[in-house]
Write an enzyme that holds these catalytic residues in place. Structure first.
Site, PDB file in Angstrom:
ATOM      1  N   LYS A 254       0.759  -1.237  -0.091  1.00 51.82           N
ATOM      2  CA  LYS A 254      -0.044  -0.027  -0.046  1.00 51.82           C
ATOM      3  C   LYS A 254       0.788   1.113  -0.158  1.00 51.82           C
ATOM      4  O   LYS A 254       0.552   1.884  -0.580  1.00 51.82           O
ATOM      5  CB  LYS A 254      -0.963   0.078   1.225  1.00 51.82           C
TER       6      LYS A 254
ATOM      7  N   LYS B  14       0.038  11.504   5.655  1.00 52.98           N
ATOM      8  CA  LYS B  14       0.338  10.403   6.657  1.00 52.98           C
ATOM      9  C   LYS B  14       0.781   9.056   6.060  1.00 52.98           C
ATOM     10  O   LYS B  14       1.910   8.625   6.361  1.00 52.98           O
ATOM     11  CB  LYS B  14      -0.913   9.918   7.235  1.00 52.98           C
TER      12      LYS B  14
END
Length: 286
Positions: free
Chosen positions: A158, A226
């Protein structure tokens, strides 16, 4: 994203439990509302988490009244959040010590993919646990891959995804700002590029967002910030240089500093490039 995913699981015939929250359940979603993650875990064969960041997952899984305090041996935890692969390994070890299976299974596709059940799901964990969870994954997504049998492999994949997405958004923004300031119509430039080797989903979707100034999320700047921070932290631990990821993170930081910037779609990255160029796509006069 969690609400539409839960709705697909319910439509697939699964009985759901969730934690008491400040917000009521979305219309049409039926679930037993319990007081704590521990209570949900005690009532469930499979626990799925879909949370914003690493500390949130740690609190829900390992904190006071967390999943680890209620879950039974033989159960399975699936974390579909996008978090640190290093922390993921620690969470998995803690739960495996209790006889509990663990898969990290972050997703790509955003809210649109969650609603349409077309998410890409990247999974890390043992193959037998993956096969156990496969029917659940098939309820939620289309492109489902066991990336590796070690926990953390899904989260690593990811992060790689988010690097590609962020740098491609930056490249599309640079190209459109360059073309626009040179006197070309950015919409026509985008249309021409879509017929060539530069074509991509990001040029198609986010390029249009940049031109039309439609920066309602989507995927928020603060979430991509993030994710790139996770990439840079992990790269530092591995001794890997990610120079363009670092520069794109700085552009996202610049966008975040603008009014409302953290909540804007990540395609709004173009606004930082516009400021550097002293030119906005919306000011096109050609």
């Amino acid at each position: 994203m969690g609400a539409p995913m839960a709705a697909h699981l319910m439509a697939g015939g699964h009985t759901l439990s969730t934690v008491l929250n400040r917000s009521p359940l979305p219309a049409g979603l039926t679930a037993d509302v319990l007081e704590t993650p521990a209570a949900v875990a005690a009532a469930s064969e499979v626990v799925i988490t879909m949370l914003p960041d690493t500390p949130d997952v740690e609190r829900v899984l390992l904190g006071r009244n967390g999943v680890i305090e209620g879950i039974q041996p033989g159960s399975l935890v699936i974390d579909m959040s996008s978090i640190s692969p290093i922390a993921t390994k620690r969470f998995a070890e803690s739960l495996r010590d209790k006889g509990v299976g663990y898969l990290d299974a972050p997703v790509s596709g955003g809210e649109v993919g969650a609603k349409a059940a077309t998410l890409t799901i990247m999974v890390g964990g043992p193959a037998d646990e993956f096969e156990r969870a496969r029917p659940l994954f098939e309820t939620l997504g289309k492109n489902i891959t066991l990336v590796g049998e070690a926990n953390g492999a899904g989260q690593t994949c990811k992060i790689a995804n988010q690097i590609v997405v962020a740098l491609t958004i930056e490249a599309v923004g640079e190209a459109l700002v360059f073309a626009s300031k040179a006197g070309c119509d950015p919409a026509k430039v985008r249309s021409a590029l879509m017929g060539g080797f530069a074509a991509s989903r990001i040029l198609e979707i986010h390029g249009e967002r940049m031109i039309k100034r439609t920066f309602a999320p989507g995927f928020r700047i603060r979430l991509h910030q993030k994710d790139l921070a996770l990439a840079l932290d992990s790269a530092r631990a591995l001794g890997v240089a990610l120079p363009n990821t670092a520069s794109t993170q700085q552009l996202m930081n610049a966008c975040a500093a603008m009014e409302g910037g953290t909540e804007a779609d990540h395609s709004s990255l173009v606004q930082a490039l516009e400021r550097l160029a002293g030119h906005e796509l919306s000011n096109e006069e050609a």
